[in-house]
Structures are given as structure tokens and as C-alpha cells.
Design an enzyme around this catalytic site. Structure first.
Site, PDB file in Angstrom:
ATOM      1  N   LYS A 101       0.813  -1.224   0.000  1.00 32.20           N
ATOM      2  CA  LYS A 101       0.000   0.000   0.000  1.00 32.20           C
ATOM      3  C   LYS A 101       0.842   1.269   0.000  1.00 32.20           C
ATOM      4  O   LYS A 101       2.025   1.252   0.322  1.00 32.20           O
ATOM      5  CB  LYS A 101      -0.990  -0.032   1.163  1.00 32.20           C
ATOM      6  CG  LYS A 101      -2.155  -0.964   0.803  1.00 32.20           C
ATOM      7  CD  LYS A 101      -3.345  -0.828   1.688  1.00 32.20           C
ATOM      8  CE  LYS A 101      -4.466  -1.716   1.108  1.00 32.20           C
ATOM      9  NZ  LYS A 101      -5.576  -1.857   2.045  1.00 32.20           N
ATOM     10  N   ARG A 143      -4.216 -10.045   4.265  1.00 35.99           N
ATOM     11  CA  ARG A 143      -4.524  -9.959   2.823  1.00 35.99           C
ATOM     12  C   ARG A 143      -3.258  -9.467   2.116  1.00 35.99           C
ATOM     13  O   ARG A 143      -2.856  -8.323   2.306  1.00 35.99           O
ATOM     14  CB  ARG A 143      -5.692  -8.996   2.606  1.00 35.99           C
ATOM     15  CG  ARG A 143      -6.123  -8.876   1.139  1.00 35.99           C
ATOM     16  CD  ARG A 143      -7.283  -7.891   1.003  1.00 35.99           C
ATOM     17  NE  ARG A 143      -7.696  -7.750  -0.382  1.00 35.99           N
ATOM     18  CZ  ARG A 143      -7.111  -6.937  -1.246  1.00 35.99           C
ATOM     19  NH1 ARG A 143      -6.079  -6.199  -0.883  1.00 35.99           N
ATOM     20  NH2 ARG A 143      -7.543  -6.863  -2.488  1.00 35.99           N
TER      21      ARG A 143
HETATM   22  C1  7PJ Z   1      -8.318  -4.137   1.052  1.00 32.99           C
HETATM   23  C2  7PJ Z   1      -9.358  -4.856   0.477  1.00 32.99           C
HETATM   24  C3  7PJ Z   1      -8.116  -4.212   2.465  1.00 32.99           C
HETATM   25  C4  7PJ Z   1      -9.985  -5.715   2.529  1.00 32.99           C
HETATM   26  C5  7PJ Z   1      -8.325  -3.741  -1.060  1.00 32.99           C
HETATM   27  C6  7PJ Z   1      -5.220  -2.680  -2.278  1.00 32.99           C
HETATM   28  C7  7PJ Z   1      -6.528  -2.026  -2.368  1.00 32.99           C
HETATM   29  N1  7PJ Z   1     -10.195  -5.640   1.200  1.00 32.99           N
HETATM   30  N2  7PJ Z   1      -9.351  -4.587  -0.856  1.00 32.99           N
HETATM   31  N3  7PJ Z   1      -8.982  -5.024   3.138  1.00 32.99           N
HETATM   32  N4  7PJ Z   1      -7.668  -3.459   0.065  1.00 32.99           N
HETATM   33  N5  7PJ Z   1     -10.788  -6.473   3.280  1.00 32.99           N
HETATM   34  O1  7PJ Z   1      -5.076  -3.903  -2.219  1.00 32.99           O
HETATM   35  O2  7PJ Z   1      -4.231  -1.889  -2.293  1.00 32.99           O
HETATM   36  O3  7PJ Z   1      -7.235  -3.587   3.073  1.00 32.99           O
HETATM   37  S1  7PJ Z   1      -7.943  -3.103  -2.632  1.00 32.99           S
END
Ligand code: 7PJ
Length: 252
Positions: A200, A234
Site C-alpha cells: 500500500k 490480505r
Molecule cells: C483491502 C481490500 C483491504 C480488505 C483492497 C489494495 C486495495 N479488502 N481490498 N482489506 N484493500 N478487506 O489492495 O491496495 O485492506 S484493494
């Protein structure tokens, strides 16, 4: 949780088929590397991303999901119609950056036995990084998630199906993200905590690295999230994050 973004290719249907094939191969690779869950996304929620129609989102996600429904698949979506369709097609979990706030979203998941991730964000992706403000970031994020957990339970989603996520980078400055990370264990009273910090832009600010050079920073974040009690990470780099988890488990 390994991230599989289904990259669109608007040139031709051949292109779409090609990106489905790549996404399927990537999902298989992440599962082999040790992802317990693969998270399929057909709509980018990154700041400034172009909007995607419901039809296109389904056309991206469904063909991939159908090929990997033997895995534990989470689908990253905000749309109730997409939730219902992917649950029908074998998805195990709905990961919603809107915390099931769209009309009909709670009902769409309540009608199945899937897991859900309720995430906090402040504002909408296009503008959420323009000077976000909180008086008490942890308190406000926690109050929001608590309200969404209650709403999900009231709609018939049992507590053991719910994970919460403070939404790193979603309407949060670097300082907000760090404060949430320092106090991550305060969220555990709401349910198992999912943390998404991989690659990020906070890491751009902390390390000065472009997105393809944020592995070390992402692994440092993964360890900090584990230390803060995160249950699901994640991530894009599953193999490397697995090693961090092994070290953490041994240390703990
Ligand atoms: C997240 C997501 C997160 C959850 C994205 C990226 C942006 N879902 N989807 N948590 N981030 N639950 O991966 O940079 O932090 S998309």
C-alpha cells in the site's frame, strides 16, 4: 489471503479470456504457496480507479471463480447482485470494502453460509485520500465496525461468520494507518481481524519505494499486524508472508 486482481483487457474477448486464464493460474499459484483463501476482485477500489459496471464485474469474476471453486475463494465486491451470483457459483466468503452497506447486501449474504469481511472506509475511493480527518481514528473505526457487526448479526449472519477490517489506506493518512496498526489488538473484541497492508501507498511514504519494490516493507507490516493480533493477512506475496507467519508462530 492471497490477492488476485482480475485485470481487464478491453481490446477483445480474446483479451478477456486471456486475463481470466492468467487470474486462474495466479490463484492456483497462491494457493500452492500457502494461501488459505484467494481473494478475487473485479472492481478496483484504489483511489482514482475507473468505475466498472455490474455486468463487467460479473464477466470478470465468474469465469475465474468457476474454475477455482475447489479453493476457498473470497470475492471482493460491494454489489449485492454480484454477491448473490458468486455465492451461487461457489464463493466461500464476501469481502466488502463497504461493509455490506449497499441496499440488499446484508440479505444477499444472510441467505448463504459464507464468511464475510466487514471493512471500514471513510469517503469514496475517488476522493477518500484528500485530507481525511478523525478526532479519534481507532475509536471511530471501531464504532463503525461494531455497528456493522450488529447489523450483520441482526440480518441473520452468525458471529462466527464475521471478520472485521480497519481498512488500511481507505480514507486514512500514513499517521492514521500507523495509529490503527499500533492499536490493532483493540479491534479483536469485535471478531477475528483481517489486515490489508500489502504494497500500500503508506509504504511509498515510509520507504520511498515504487509498488513493485515494497516486498520488504509489506513483510514488516505483516509481522506488525500479526503482533497486533491479526488473524487473516490480505497479501500479494503469499510465499514470503508464509515465512513471516512461520517465524511469528515459533516466536509466539
Ligand atoms: C483491502 C481490500 C483491504 C480488505 C483492497 C489494495 C486495495 N479488502 N481490498 N482489506 N484493500 N478487506 O489492495 O491496495 O485492506 S484493494
Amino acid at each position: 489471503m492471497g490477492v488476485v486482481n482480475i485485470t481487464p483487457d478491453s481490446f477483445s474477448d480474446g483479451g478477456r479470456f486471456f486475463s481470466a486464464k492468467l487470474a486462474i493460474a495466479h490463484a492456483r499459484k497462491l494457493a500452492k504457496e500457502g494461501a488459505d483463501i484467494v481473494d478475487l476482485g473485479g472492481e478496483s477500489t484504489r483511489p482514482g480507479a475507473a468505475p466498472v459496471s455490474e455486468k463487467d464485474e460479473l464477466a470478470r469474476v465468474l469465469p475465474v471463480l468457476k474454475e477455482i471453486a475447489d479453493l476457498c475463494v473470497s470475492v471482493d465486491t460491494r454489489r449485492p447482485a454480484v454477491m448473490s451470483a458468486v455465492l451461487e457459483a461457489g464463493a466461500s466468503m464476501i469481502n466488502d470494502v463497504d461493509a455490506l452497506s449497499a441496499p440488499g447486501a446484508l440479505q444477499a449474504v444472510a441467505n448463504s453460509a459464507c464468511g464475510v469481511c466487514l471493512m471500514h472506509k471513510k469517503g469514496e475511493p475517488a476522493t477518500m485520500q484528500q485530507d481525511p480527518h478523525y478526532d479519534d481514528v481507532v475509536g471511530e473505526v471501531k464504532a463503525f465496525l461494531n455497528e456493522r457487526v450488529k447489523a450483520a448479526q441482526a440480518a441473520g449472519v452468525a458471529a462466527e461468520r464475521i471478520t472485521v477490517d480497519p481498512g488500511f489506506g481507505f480514507g486514512k493518512t500514513v499517521e492514521h494507518n500507523l495509529e490503527v496498526l499500533r492499536r490493532l489488538n483493540e479491534f479483536s473484541s469485535l471478531g477475528p481481524v483481517l489486515a490489508g497492508l500489502s504494497r500500500k501507498s503508506t509504504l511509498a511514504k515510509l520507504t520511498g519505494r515504487p509498488v513493485d519494490e515494497r516486498l520488504a516493507g509489506s513483510l514488516a507490516m505483516a509481522l506488525l499486524a500479526l503482533q497486533g493480533g491479526a488473524t487473516i493477512l490480505r497479501v500479494h506475496d503469499v510465499k514470503e508472508t508464509r515465512d513471516v507467519i512461520s517465524v511469528w508462530e515459533a516466536f509466539k
